[in-house]
Design a protein around this motif. Structure first.
Motif, PDB file in Angstrom:
ATOM      1  N   PRO A  19      56.020 -41.829  60.368  1.00  0.00           N
ATOM      2  CA  PRO A  19      56.097 -43.047  61.187  1.00  0.00           C
ATOM      3  C   PRO A  19      56.003 -44.286  60.309  1.00  0.00           C
ATOM      4  N   ASP A  20      56.707 -45.360  60.692  1.00  0.00           N
ATOM      5  CA  ASP A  20      56.655 -46.578  59.885  1.00  0.00           C
ATOM      6  C   ASP A  20      55.596 -47.561  60.383  1.00  0.00           C
ATOM      7  N   ASP A  21      54.682 -47.086  61.224  1.00  0.00           N
ATOM      8  CA  ASP A  21      53.517 -47.847  61.660  1.00  0.00           C
ATOM      9  C   ASP A  21      52.286 -47.185  61.048  1.00  0.00           C
ATOM     10  N   THR A  22      51.407 -47.987  60.462  1.00  0.00           N
ATOM     11  CA  THR A  22      50.296 -47.430  59.694  1.00  0.00           C
ATOM     12  C   THR A  22      49.348 -46.593  60.545  1.00  0.00           C
ATOM     13  N   ALA A  23      48.933 -47.112  61.700  1.00  0.00           N
ATOM     14  CA  ALA A  23      48.021 -46.350  62.555  1.00  0.00           C
ATOM     15  C   ALA A  23      48.681 -45.072  63.044  1.00  0.00           C
ATOM     16  N   ALA A  24      49.964 -45.152  63.383  1.00  0.00           N
ATOM     17  CA  ALA A  24      50.683 -43.952  63.833  1.00  0.00           C
ATOM     18  C   ALA A  24      50.777 -42.932  62.704  1.00  0.00           C
ATOM     19  N   LEU A  25      50.970 -43.405  61.484  1.00  0.00           N
ATOM     20  CA  LEU A  25      51.030 -42.492  60.348  1.00  0.00           C
ATOM     21  C   LEU A  25      49.687 -41.817  60.124  1.00  0.00           C
ATOM     22  N   ALA A  26      48.600 -42.583  60.228  1.00  0.00           N
ATOM     23  CA  ALA A  26      47.265 -42.003  60.049  1.00  0.00           C
ATOM     24  C   ALA A  26      47.015 -40.889  61.046  1.00  0.00           C
ATOM     25  N   ARG A  27      47.446 -41.088  62.269  1.00  0.00           N
ATOM     26  CA  ARG A  27      47.282 -40.050  63.289  1.00  0.00           C
ATOM     27  C   ARG A  27      48.210 -38.868  63.029  1.00  0.00           C
ATOM     28  N   GLU A  76      57.247 -48.368  49.426  1.00  0.00           N
ATOM     29  CA  GLU A  76      57.626 -47.884  50.753  1.00  0.00           C
ATOM     30  C   GLU A  76      56.768 -46.685  51.124  1.00  0.00           C
ATOM     31  N   ARG A  77      56.712 -46.385  52.394  1.00  0.00           N
ATOM     32  CA  ARG A  77      55.805 -45.351  52.888  1.00  0.00           C
ATOM     33  C   ARG A  77      56.040 -44.015  52.182  1.00  0.00           C
ATOM     34  N   GLY A  78      54.911 -43.295  51.986  1.00  0.00           N
ATOM     35  CA  GLY A  78      54.998 -41.964  51.409  1.00  0.00           C
ATOM     36  C   GLY A  78      54.707 -41.872  49.929  1.00  0.00           C
ATOM     37  N   HIS A  79      54.142 -42.936  49.337  1.00  0.00           N
ATOM     38  CA  HIS A  79      53.751 -42.889  47.932  1.00  0.00           C
ATOM     39  C   HIS A  79      52.223 -42.842  47.807  1.00  0.00           C
ATOM     40  N   ALA A  80      51.750 -42.308  46.702  1.00  0.00           N
ATOM     41  CA  ALA A  80      50.306 -42.211  46.472  1.00  0.00           C
ATOM     42  C   ALA A  80      49.776 -43.519  45.908  1.00  0.00           C
ATOM     43  N   TYR A  81      48.696 -43.972  46.495  1.00  0.00           N
ATOM     44  CA  TYR A  81      47.906 -45.068  45.917  1.00  0.00           C
ATOM     45  C   TYR A  81      46.537 -44.485  45.616  1.00  0.00           C
ATOM     46  N   LEU A  92      42.413 -41.062  47.474  1.00  0.00           N
ATOM     47  CA  LEU A  92      43.836 -40.827  47.679  1.00  0.00           C
ATOM     48  C   LEU A  92      44.293 -41.507  48.961  1.00  0.00           C
ATOM     49  N   ASN A  93      45.276 -42.391  48.817  1.00  0.00           N
ATOM     50  CA  ASN A  93      45.867 -43.094  49.949  1.00  0.00           C
ATOM     51  C   ASN A  93      47.368 -42.849  49.975  1.00  0.00           C
ATOM     52  N   VAL A  94      47.957 -42.979  51.155  1.00  0.00           N
ATOM     53  CA  VAL A  94      49.400 -42.876  51.328  1.00  0.00           C
ATOM     54  C   VAL A  94      49.911 -44.256  51.729  1.00  0.00           C
ATOM     55  N   SER A  95      50.818 -44.823  50.938  1.00  0.00           N
ATOM     56  CA  SER A  95      51.393 -46.110  51.307  1.00  0.00           C
ATOM     57  C   SER A  95      52.158 -45.960  52.624  1.00  0.00           C
ATOM     58  N   SER A  96      52.200 -47.050  53.389  1.00  0.00           N
ATOM     59  CA  SER A  96      52.802 -46.964  54.719  1.00  0.00           C
ATOM     60  C   SER A  96      53.727 -48.159  54.967  1.00  0.00           C
ATOM     61  N   GLU A  97      54.548 -48.015  55.981  1.00  0.00           N
ATOM     62  CA  GLU A  97      55.487 -49.054  56.412  1.00  0.00           C
ATOM     63  C   GLU A  97      56.529 -49.334  55.327  1.00  0.00           C
ATOM     64  N   THR A  98      57.041 -50.574  55.247  1.00  0.00           N
ATOM     65  CA  THR A  98      58.131 -50.883  54.332  1.00  0.00           C
ATOM     66  C   THR A  98      57.592 -51.444  53.020  1.00  0.00           C
ATOM     67  N   GLN A  99      58.451 -51.427  52.003  1.00  0.00           N
ATOM     68  CA  GLN A  99      58.042 -51.932  50.702  1.00  0.00           C
ATOM     69  C   GLN A  99      57.598 -53.388  50.820  1.00  0.00           C
ATOM     70  N   GLY A 100      56.476 -53.689  50.164  1.00  0.00           N
ATOM     71  CA  GLY A 100      55.968 -55.045  50.158  1.00  0.00           C
ATOM     72  C   GLY A 100      54.908 -55.341  51.200  1.00  0.00           C
ATOM     73  N   ARG A 101      54.588 -54.382  52.070  1.00  0.00           N
ATOM     74  CA  ARG A 101      53.632 -54.633  53.149  1.00  0.00           C
ATOM     75  C   ARG A 101      52.175 -54.512  52.704  1.00  0.00           C
TER      76      ARG A 101
END
Length: 205
Positions: A19-27, A76-81, A92-101
C-alpha cells in the motif's frame, strides 16, 4: 556453508503489493515475512508488530527533512531504513509512500520461523519467545545493521520481505511505544494473542 539461494517458497513482495499509505502498509505487513540470508543459512520470521510514522509526524525521523543519516527513509516504498538507536540497537524500518516523503514503518517484532539455531547464537538467548520480541532483538537475531541501510526489500538480496500463506488472525491497534511526540496516535499494529508481540500487556489486548 554458502548463503542459501532464494527459493520459490519465499518470493520477494512486489512493490505494487505494498500500500502507498504508511498506516495501511504498517497494517498490511502483519503476517508477512522478513527473510535474511546469512553465510551459515537462512533466517526468517513472521511480522507480528509494526509502527507507522506518517507525513507530518513529529515522532518520525523524516519530520525535519532529509539528512545523510535518514536518506533511505525518503526512498520509494519498500526500502530498508536501518539506524542505530541510543548507540545500542539497530532498528529496521520499511520506507513508505513515494520517493521524497520521509515516511516509514518500524518492524517491532517477529515470530521466529527459520534458522532458529542461528538466531539463538546471534542473540545468546535460548527462549524462543525472546529471540525477536522487540525491534532491537529482531535485528540482533537476524544480524541486521547499517550495512543493509537503503537496500531494496522487494528484490533478491541479503534481506527482503516475502509473502506467506499464513493468514493473520485479528489485528490490534494501539498507541506507539517509547515516544513522547505525537504519542497518542493509534499507529501501532500487532497480531492479537501472539506471544511474540512486544510491549506492555495493557497495549496488547
Amino acid at each position: 556453508m554458502d548463503a542459501v539461494s532464494h527459493s520459490d517458497n519465499h518470493p520477494p513482495l512486489a512493490r505494487d503489493d505494498l500500500p502507498d499509505d504508511t498506516a495501511a502498509l504498517a497494517r498490511d505487513l502483519i503476517g508477512k515475512l522478513v527473510v535474511r540470508d546469512l553465510p551459515e543459512g537462512r533466517v526468517s520470521g513472521r511480522i507480528v508488530e509494526t509502527e507507522a510514522y506518517v507525513v507530518g509526524d513529529a515522532a518520525g525521523h523524516g519530520f525535519r527533512g532529509m539528512t545523510p543519516r535518514n536518506r533511505s527513509l525518503f526512498l520509494e516504498r519498500g526500502h530498508a531504513y536501518v539506524y542505530l538507536a541510543y548507540g545500542i540497537s539497530f532498528m529496521l524500518n520499511v520506507s513508505s509512500e513515494t520517493q521524497g516523503r520521509g515516511t516509514g514503518v518500524l518492524i517491532r517484532a517477529l515470530e521466529p520461523l527459520e534458522g532458529i539455531a542461528i538466531m539463538r547464537l546471534n542473540r545468546g538467548v535460548e527462549r524462543l519467545r525472546d529471540l525477536a520480541r522487540g525491534p532491537g532483538r529482531l535485528t540482533a537475531a537476524l544480524r541486521i545493521d547499517r550495512s543493509l541501510d537503503g537496500i531494496d526489500l522487494c528484490r533478491e538480496g541479503p534481506l527482503w520481505l516475502a509473502h506467506e500463506d499464513h493468514v493473520p488472525a485479528e489485528i490490534g491497534q494501539s498507541i506507539r511505544i517509547g515516544i513522547s511526540k505525537d504519542a497518542e496516535r493509534l499507529l501501532r499494529f500487532y497480531l492479537k494473542a501472539s506471544p511474540f508481540v512486544s510491549g506492555p500487556r495493557s497495549l496488547n489486548r
